[in-house]
Write a protein that holds these residues in place. Structure first.
Motif, PDB file in Angstrom:
ATOM      1  N   ARG B  45       2.324  -7.909  12.593  1.00 36.16           N
ATOM      2  CA  ARG B  45       1.108  -6.900  12.232  1.00 36.16           C
ATOM      3  C   ARG B  45       1.422  -5.473  13.178  1.00 36.16           C
ATOM      4  NH1 ARG B  45      -3.643  -9.457  15.659  1.00 36.16           N
ATOM      5  NH2 ARG B  45      -3.277  -8.563  17.923  1.00 36.16           N
ATOM      6  N   ASN B  46       1.339  -4.408  12.239  1.00 35.88           N
ATOM      7  CA  ASN B  46       1.216  -2.957  13.006  1.00 35.88           C
ATOM      8  C   ASN B  46       0.347  -2.264  12.380  1.00 35.88           C
ATOM      9  OD1 ASN B  46       2.901  -2.799  10.716  1.00 35.88           O
ATOM     10  ND2 ASN B  46       4.722  -2.847  11.836  1.00 35.88           N
ATOM     11  N   MET B  47      -0.505  -2.470  11.460  1.00 36.11           N
ATOM     12  CA  MET B  47      -1.375  -1.580  10.790  1.00 36.11           C
ATOM     13  C   MET B  47      -2.544  -1.025  11.830  1.00 36.11           C
ATOM     14  SD  MET B  47      -3.468  -2.130   7.492  1.00 36.11           S
ATOM     15  CE  MET B  47      -2.966  -1.330   6.053  1.00 36.11           C
ATOM     16  N   ASP B  48      -2.957  -2.096  12.874  1.00 33.57           N
ATOM     17  CA  ASP B  48      -3.793  -1.725  13.747  1.00 33.57           C
ATOM     18  C   ASP B  48      -3.150  -0.544  14.764  1.00 33.57           C
ATOM     19  OD1 ASP B  48      -1.930  -3.712  14.291  1.00 33.57           O
ATOM     20  OD2 ASP B  48      -2.792  -4.352  16.086  1.00 33.57           O
ATOM     21  N   VAL B  49      -1.941  -0.586  14.962  1.00 34.01           N
ATOM     22  CA  VAL B  49      -1.042   0.470  15.717  1.00 34.01           C
ATOM     23  C   VAL B  49      -1.295   1.786  15.443  1.00 34.01           C
ATOM     24  CG1 VAL B  49       0.665   1.073  17.378  1.00 34.01           C
ATOM     25  CG2 VAL B  49       0.423  -1.404  16.936  1.00 34.01           C
ATOM     26  N   ILE B  50      -1.133   1.770  13.874  1.00 39.81           N
ATOM     27  CA  ILE B  50      -0.921   3.200  13.408  1.00 39.81           C
ATOM     28  C   ILE B  50      -2.549   3.771  13.149  1.00 39.81           C
ATOM     29  CG2 ILE B  50      -0.400   4.168  11.109  1.00 39.81           C
ATOM     30  CD1 ILE B  50       1.903   2.437  10.955  1.00 39.81           C
ATOM     31  N   VAL B 211       4.879  11.612  15.056  1.00 36.11           N
ATOM     32  CA  VAL B 211       4.175  11.872  15.926  1.00 36.11           C
ATOM     33  C   VAL B 211       2.518  11.054  16.039  1.00 36.11           C
ATOM     34  CG1 VAL B 211       2.921  13.732  17.169  1.00 36.11           C
ATOM     35  CG2 VAL B 211       5.329  14.065  16.350  1.00 36.11           C
ATOM     36  N   SER B 212       2.223  11.333  14.746  1.00 39.00           N
ATOM     37  CA  SER B 212       0.871  10.869  14.584  1.00 39.00           C
ATOM     38  C   SER B 212       0.966   8.946  14.551  1.00 39.00           C
ATOM     39  CB  SER B 212       0.331  11.191  13.103  1.00 39.00           C
ATOM     40  OG  SER B 212       1.094  10.503  12.086  1.00 39.00           O
ATOM     41  N   THR B 213       1.880   8.637  13.980  1.00 44.66           N
ATOM     42  CA  THR B 213       1.915   7.175  14.188  1.00 44.66           C
ATOM     43  C   THR B 213       2.026   6.880  15.607  1.00 44.66           C
ATOM     44  OG1 THR B 213       3.250   6.973  12.094  1.00 44.66           O
ATOM     45  CG2 THR B 213       3.403   5.133  13.719  1.00 44.66           C
ATOM     46  N   ASN B 214       2.686   7.178  16.460  1.00 42.03           N
ATOM     47  CA  ASN B 214       2.682   6.872  17.854  1.00 42.03           C
ATOM     48  C   ASN B 214       1.475   7.240  18.326  1.00 42.03           C
ATOM     49  OD1 ASN B 214       5.272   6.055  17.586  1.00 42.03           O
ATOM     50  ND2 ASN B 214       6.260   8.014  18.292  1.00 42.03           N
ATOM     51  N   LYS B 215       0.580   8.333  18.128  1.00 43.02           N
ATOM     52  CA  LYS B 215      -0.556   8.638  18.419  1.00 43.02           C
ATOM     53  C   LYS B 215      -1.734   7.477  18.197  1.00 43.02           C
ATOM     54  CE  LYS B 215      -1.094  13.074  17.892  1.00 43.02           C
ATOM     55  NZ  LYS B 215      -1.486  14.295  17.772  1.00 43.02           N
TER      56      LYS B 215
END
Lengths: 228, 263
Positions: B45-50, B211-215
């Motif tokens: 999973r990684n949607m929660d991170v984005i 940038v926005s993904t990491n933030k």
């Protein structure tokens, strides 16, 4: 001699070619067969043959010789039809049919090899996408493109009213009279009757509005323009 | 209310499915719609991170399916948009923990109260993909303007057609205007020539996305960026508006600019 060769009757059937031989001295008939086949070798090559000798009595060695003779022209002798019981017995001993296979019986249906001139074909009206494989005994007509990664396999001919970019196999049962038609051919692999050719640059009919036809000529796949 | 289930898929990994899903959800949320995102990538999973919600996960989709919690308990509300929710994937299980029937049941339940359900499909054509497309009313295929991604998209579109899920729509992600204008990248027309399905989104390549993904702040919140505007346009098109495809700047020499100025 001249007369004898014209007495050989050749007919196309669902199962292959039917060759009806005239009466007369066997040696003379035999050389007439050779002459006849040589006059149209591309046509006879790869064909399944049924030979009708009417009431001629043929010895086992003669039947075997005939089979090998046709074999030397890359034809398969499938059957020997005769009223003569001696001929029938000798033919059966060599594993040849002594009558034509049942016409389009349900059991036989899968075995029927269609020649490209026949009118039965499978029609598909969409783009054939990567990963899709279509395999049919009959000819296939596609209205749409064959994309990279798609595979079309037909016992007969394949006609694509669009672009070929995938893999096409026509005459999958060894029918070298099959053809492949398309509006344009790009990076693709096309085989007809077991002969394969790789196309790495785009080709199309020099006359843009007409299709391109691929067929076997002298053991190689060649492209032919159709004039419209 | 009956909402619409949209599945976002691609075949090839790394083309930006999750980014597209999240930003489309934000775009729809900004238009006042009630949206639920479902992360279909169980195990990765990684949607929660984005979305910047990773530390809020208590229950996940497998907990819902296996009856350890109610659906509402697994839905995480976004920090910025009150009507945007995430149903996270489980990180410790795999794709076989959920069946296509589970997904259909889950979406039918959510549909009664929300406008859109967006399902982020995992890469590949196996169980996870089948789960993701089972409940879909509409399927969006994401691709990049490169040959391998387009080839995989073609395969996926074929599978979607075989499932009789209706015509899929296409998003081309990471278009680089400069490269297209130099002739170094597949153009919109090149992609369309092979895939031949309706284009619904054209997303330019934009450093701000990374940038926005990491933030954890989806770029669609920033309508001034190239990609942010493109995602807002995408949301409008999903809602049925006819927005012209002007995301990619065309090459214009001085004369063209003058001509344009005078109409």
């Amino acid at each position: 001699m001249e007369k004898l060769i014209n007495q050989i009757i050749v007919k196309g059937t669902n199962e292959g070619l039917m060759m009806i031989l005239p009466e007369g001295d066997w040696e003379e008939v035999r050389s007439a067969i050779v002459e006849r086949i040589n006059s149209q070798s591309a046509f006879f090559k790869g064909a399944d043959a049924f030979i009708d000798v009417a009431s001629r009595n043929m010895r086992a060695t003669e039947v075997a010789d005939l089979r090998d003779l046709l074999g030397s022209f890359e034809m398969r002798m499938k059957g020997l039809l005769s009223f003569s019981e001696i001929t029938q017995k000798n033919a059966r001993a060599l594993g040849l049919d002594t009558s034509l296979p049942l016409k389009r019986g349900k059991r036989e249906r899968k075995l029927v090899i269609l020649s490209p001139n026949e009118d039965s074909a499978f029609l598909i009206q969409k783009n054939i996408r990567s990963g899709i494989r279509i395999e049919k005994d009959e000819s296939i007509v596609i209205i749409g493109d064959v994309n990279p990664g798609a595979e079309i396999i037909s016992g007969g001919s394949v006609f694509v009213w669009g672009k070929i970019k995938g893999k096409i196999t026509a005459g999958a049962n060894g029918n070298e009279q099959a053809i492949v038609g398309a509006l344009s051919i790009e990076d693709s692999q096309i085989s007809i009757g077991g002969i394969m050719r790789i196309f790495s640059k785009k080709i199309r009919n020099s006359n843009f509005t007409a299709p391109l036809i691929l067929k076997i000529q002298d053991g190689d796949i060649v492209a032919e323009n159709i004039k419209s | 209310m009956t909402g619409k289930t949209i599945t976002i898929t691609s075949g090839k990994g790394g083309v930006g499915k999750t980014t597209v899903t999240v930003n489309l959800a934000v775009g729809l949320g900004l238009r006042g719609k009630k949206v639920v995102c479902i992360d279909g990538d169980i195990g990765l999973r990684n949607m929660d991170v984005i979305l910047g919600l990773e530390n809020r996960i208590v229950y996940d989709i497998v907990d819902v399916v296996e009856g350890r919690c109610r659906l509402k308990q697994a839905m995480i509300r976004d920090k910025r948009l009150p009507d945007l929710f995430l149903v996270p994937a489980s990180q410790t299980r795999d794709k076989n923990s959920v069946t296509p029937e589970d997904m259909i049941r889950l979406c039918d339940e959510i549909k009664t109260e929300y406008d859109y359900i967006l399902i982020d499909s995992p890469a590949g054509i196996e169980q996870g993909f089948k789960n993701a497309i089972a409940p879909a009313d509409q399927i969006i295929v994401v691709t990049n303007p490169e040959v391998s991604a387009v080839r995989d998209a073609d395969r996926i579109i074929g599978l979607i057609e075989a499932e009789e899920k209706g015509p899929a729509s296409l998003i081309i992600n990471r278009m680089n205007s400069a490269m297209v204008n130099r002739g170094d990248m597949l153009t919109q027309d090149d992609v369309n020539e092979l895939l031949a399905i309706d284009l619904i989104g054209l997303i330019p390549e934009d450093e701000n996305v990374i940038v926005s993904t990491n933030k954890g702040t989806p770029i669609a919140f920033e309508g001034k960026t190239k990609a942010g505007r493109a995602f807002q346009n995408l949301a409008a098109r999903v809602e049925g508006e006819a927005i012209p495809f002007n995301e990619i700047e065309e090459k214009m020499n001085f004369l063209d600019k003058v001509r344009k100025l005078f109409g």
